[in-house]
Design a protein around this motif. Structure first.
Motif, PDB file in Angstrom:
ATOM      1  N   ALA A  27       9.011   1.727   3.125  1.00 27.69           N
ATOM      2  CA  ALA A  27       8.209   1.723   1.900  1.00 27.69           C
ATOM      3  C   ALA A  27       9.121   1.562   0.695  1.00 27.69           C
ATOM      4  O   ALA A  27      10.184   2.174   0.631  1.00 27.69           O
ATOM      5  CB  ALA A  27       7.426   3.035   1.783  1.00 27.69           C
ATOM      6  N   ALA A  38       4.904  -3.206  -4.767  1.00 30.14           N
ATOM      7  CA  ALA A  38       4.997  -2.357  -3.578  1.00 30.14           C
ATOM      8  C   ALA A  38       5.340  -3.199  -2.359  1.00 30.14           C
ATOM      9  O   ALA A  38       4.944  -4.358  -2.258  1.00 30.14           O
ATOM     10  CB  ALA A  38       3.664  -1.645  -3.353  1.00 30.14           C
ATOM     11  N   LEU A  42       5.546  -2.654   1.967  1.00 34.78           N
ATOM     12  CA  LEU A  42       5.193  -1.742   3.043  1.00 34.78           C
ATOM     13  C   LEU A  42       5.243  -2.488   4.375  1.00 34.78           C
ATOM     14  O   LEU A  42       4.642  -3.560   4.510  1.00 34.78           O
ATOM     15  CB  LEU A  42       3.771  -1.222   2.784  1.00 34.78           C
ATOM     16  CG  LEU A  42       3.343   0.137   3.283  1.00 34.78           C
ATOM     17  CD1 LEU A  42       4.311   1.235   2.862  1.00 34.78           C
ATOM     18  CD2 LEU A  42       1.946   0.459   2.751  1.00 34.78           C
ATOM     19  N   PHE A  65      -1.940   6.691  -2.202  1.00 33.30           N
ATOM     20  CA  PHE A  65      -1.261   6.426  -0.933  1.00 33.30           C
ATOM     21  C   PHE A  65      -2.240   6.510   0.242  1.00 33.30           C
ATOM     22  O   PHE A  65      -2.166   5.732   1.192  1.00 33.30           O
ATOM     23  CB  PHE A  65      -0.097   7.412  -0.735  1.00 33.30           C
ATOM     24  CG  PHE A  65       0.963   7.330  -1.819  1.00 33.30           C
ATOM     25  CD1 PHE A  65       1.107   6.174  -2.587  1.00 33.30           C
ATOM     26  CD2 PHE A  65       1.813   8.400  -2.065  1.00 33.30           C
ATOM     27  CE1 PHE A  65       2.075   6.082  -3.592  1.00 33.30           C
ATOM     28  CE2 PHE A  65       2.785   8.324  -3.054  1.00 33.30           C
ATOM     29  CZ  PHE A  65       2.910   7.165  -3.828  1.00 33.30           C
ATOM     30  N   LEU A  80       5.555   6.732   1.548  1.00 34.40           N
ATOM     31  CA  LEU A  80       5.306   6.374   0.150  1.00 34.40           C
ATOM     32  C   LEU A  80       5.607   7.553  -0.774  1.00 34.40           C
ATOM     33  O   LEU A  80       6.173   7.386  -1.857  1.00 34.40           O
ATOM     34  CB  LEU A  80       3.855   5.910  -0.030  1.00 34.40           C
ATOM     35  CG  LEU A  80       3.548   4.492   0.485  1.00 34.40           C
ATOM     36  CD1 LEU A  80       2.036   4.257   0.555  1.00 34.40           C
ATOM     37  CD2 LEU A  80       4.204   3.432  -0.399  1.00 34.40           C
TER      38      LEU A  80
END
Ligand SMILES: Cc1cc2nc3c(=O)[nH]c(=O)nc-3n(C[C@H](O)[C@H](O)[C@H](O)COP(=O)(O)OP(=O)(O)OC[C@H]3O[C@@H](n4cnc5c(N)ncnc54)[C@H](O)[C@@H]3O)c2cc1C
Ligand code: FES
Ligand code: FES
Lengths: 213, 330
Positions: free
Chosen positions: B250, B262, B264, B293, B325
């Motif tokens: 993350a 972001a 991921l 999250f 996160l």
């Protein structure tokens, strides 16, 4: 001092055995590695095919001594040390990279001798557990060896050579700054006797003492 | 182990030629995966081309990108000042993998090419479509605790392969938009990292899109603003030296509390490192809070499906996303 290991084979019985092995390996090769043999045959190398891919010349320095060897590519560094050179201090635990018993240093880096072929290390320097102490019966032990003795860092001792070689790596890499860090960076060495706490203490002591490893 | 022909390549071209001409030949780098598989009889190449002498070890700052040579050791990359400063997520993922000794041997290219750790793949006496195409997948109705929950065929009884890709490093690389530089008989090309590994489809024996004879020469990683807020979370059966049950890479770019960007990705959940782009979209523009999250984790889990022994992953995966996160933001 130059160690030409094949010198040891200078008697007739050994020679006969070597010839037999050569031939039988050629047969094995014929049945198992067709493309190589076909290629060799195409190049009229059929008689020499075995020699062509069976033995490779290899120069290595082991514990400070130069060796000139002739090895099959499939021989792992671990088997070369133990079976050919009688350096049995390095242990075979799992033979699959899972236990760390076979840890040696190659050009100063801790590595697993079971997961590498000897021929991949032409010209490199290998250090095994036998190469740590000063020479001779009165020779001083390496500080990590001494610390393992002081702290009882073993029970049966089978994992110990690998633990010590790995511990030296851990200290040199500056990964021994706390018990947790030591545990993490020594996790590649399994001890079935469970001497872990004493191993961590031994390493922490050497770190604290600041001795050169 | 059967014997094999051994060639030590002195240039990328001679390495590629050495492998190209023989369909069963393989490169060998660190050897930590290939030798294991050869000892177990899972693969038996008649010829190995040793690429360790090739000049592919450098790690260099090229301004807008960082270039990592394919032969850079996992430990060298993880300890490199440039990587620690600009790509700490990659360093963390590398250090979560294998052991210190193995990281000292394993190369970046070899890590990308490592095979699955599925126990059916690892035992030649058991059926496995990846090892022996057509023999069936032993894991579908067998012990499938470690197996995939994403990227599966839509019809449940048509699963050809439910193995997962085992690498930690690759999860970080998928998140960080790496590209792979490849040289081959047909010339040079660049592959986006998320297109390097593939889903099993009907030929699970192929883990990736590399062609026979192609040599990975380097990775390129673009500069990013994610270095301050990143975390690699790995969940496994023991504290260290074990493959991931689930892992999460993350990374966030925060302005105050607001998420600007972001990244991921997850490991241990699919046949390839699993990038979660839809969940990333959910995060952008929102405050970095647990509620955000959780929402992202919910979106990330869309389409997940479990088997008899890995239903725990349906709960563990979203919890791991939230945790990763949270740590990244913290
Ligand atoms: C006990 C154990 C535990 C482990 N735990 C973990 C773990 O927790 N996490 C994790 O991520 N990994 C783990 N590993 C796997 C390890 O990361 C891989 O074995 C390693 O990264 C492989 O790299 P190598 O250089 O040794 O590859 P090699 O074994 O030399 O090669 C592997 C494959 O890659 C191909 N190849 C290598 N380099 C190139 C190139 N440049 N171009 C094209 N093809 C290439 C080879 O032909 C071969 O098919 C573990 C391994 C062991 C043995
Ligand atoms: S013998 Fe090499 S790691 Fe176990
Ligand atoms: S001392 Fe017995 S295995 Fe470690």
């Amino acid at each position: 001092m130059q160690h030409n290991e094949p010198d040891r084979n200078n008697n007739a019985g050994q020679e006969a055995r070597r010839d037999f092995l050569k031939q039988s390996t050629l047969l094995t090769a014929l049945s198992l590695t067709p493309s190589v043999v076909v290629q060799a045959a195409e190049k009229h190398l059929d008689e020499k095919a075995a020699a062509y891919f069976e033995q490779v010349t290899l120069k290595l320095t082991i514990n400070g001594k130069p060796y000139t060897l002739s090895v099959e590519p499939r021989v792992t560094l671990l088997d070369l040390l133990r079976e050919r050179l009688n350096l049995t201090g390095t242990k075979k635990g799992c033979d699959y990279g899972q236990c760390g018993a076979c840890t040696v240093h190659i050009d100063g880096r801790r590595t697993l001798s079971c997961l590498t072929f000897a021929v991949m290390h032409e010209g490199q320097a290998v250090t095994t557990i036998e190469g740590l102490a000063e020479a001779g019966p009165q020779g001083k032990l390496h500080p990590v060896q001494e610390a393992f003795i002081r702290h009882d860092g073993f029970q049966c001792g089978y994992c110990t050579p690998g633990q010590i070689m790995s511990a030296i790596g851990c200290l040199r890499e500056d990964r021994a700054n706390s018990p947790d860090e030591i545990r993490e960076y020594m996790s590649g060495n399994i001890c079935r006797c469970g001497a872990y706490n004493n191993i961590v203490d031994a390493i922490a002591e050497v770190k604290k003492g600041g001795q050169k490893v | 182990m059967i014997n094999f022909q051994y060639l030590r390549a002195s240039s990328p071209k001679s390495a590629i030629d050495g492998v190209r001409t023989d369909l069963s030949a393989q490169f060998i780098a660190g050897g930590t995966n290939l030798i294991d598989l050869m000892k177990r009889g899972i693969t038996a190449p008649p010829k190995l081309v040793d690429i360790n002498n090739l000049p592919l070890r450098d790690i260099a700052d090229e301004g807008k990108t960082i270039r990592i040579g394919a032969l850079a050791l996992n430990s060298t990359v993880a300890d490199h000042s440039l990587i620690l400063k600009k790509l700490p997520l990659l360093a963390q993922a590398l250090n979560a993998g294998a052991s210190a000794q193995i990281r000292n041997m394993a190369t970046v290219g070899g890590n990308m090419m490592q095979r699955t750790r599925c126990p059916y793949f690892y035992d030649p006496s058991l059926p496995c479509n990846k090892r022996a195409p057509g023999s069936g997948c032993g894991a579908v109705a067998g012990i499938n605790r470690m197996h995939a929950i994403f990227g599966l065929e839509p019809v449940p009884d048509q699963h050809v392969c439910i193995a997962v890709h085992p690498s930690d490093m690759c999860v970080a690389l998928a998140a960080l938009d790496a590209t792979v530089e490849v040289w081959g008989p047909g010339g040079n090309r660049t592959i986006p990292f998320t297109g390097f590994h593939r889903l099993p489809g009907s030929n699970p024996q192929k883990d990736n899109t590399l062609q026979h004879g192609e040599l990975i020469t380097a990775l390129r990683l673009p500069d990013n603003a994610l270095a301050t807020h990143s975390h690699y979370l790995k969940i496994r059966d023991r504290a260290s030296y074990a493959f991931a049950l689930i892992s999460v890479a993350a990374a966030l770019d925060l302005k105050g509390k607001t998420i600007q960007q972001a990244r991921l990705a997850m490991g241990g959940v699919a046949h390839k490192p699993w990038r979660l782009t839809e969940a990333e979209q959910v995060l952008i523009g929102k405050p970095a809070t647990e509620a955000t999250f959780r929402e992202a984790a919910q979106v990330a889990m869309r389409g997940a499906r479990a088997f008899e022994h890995n239903t725990y992953k349906l709960k563990l995966a979203p919890a791991a996303i939230v945790e990763a996160l949270t740590r990244a933001a913290g």
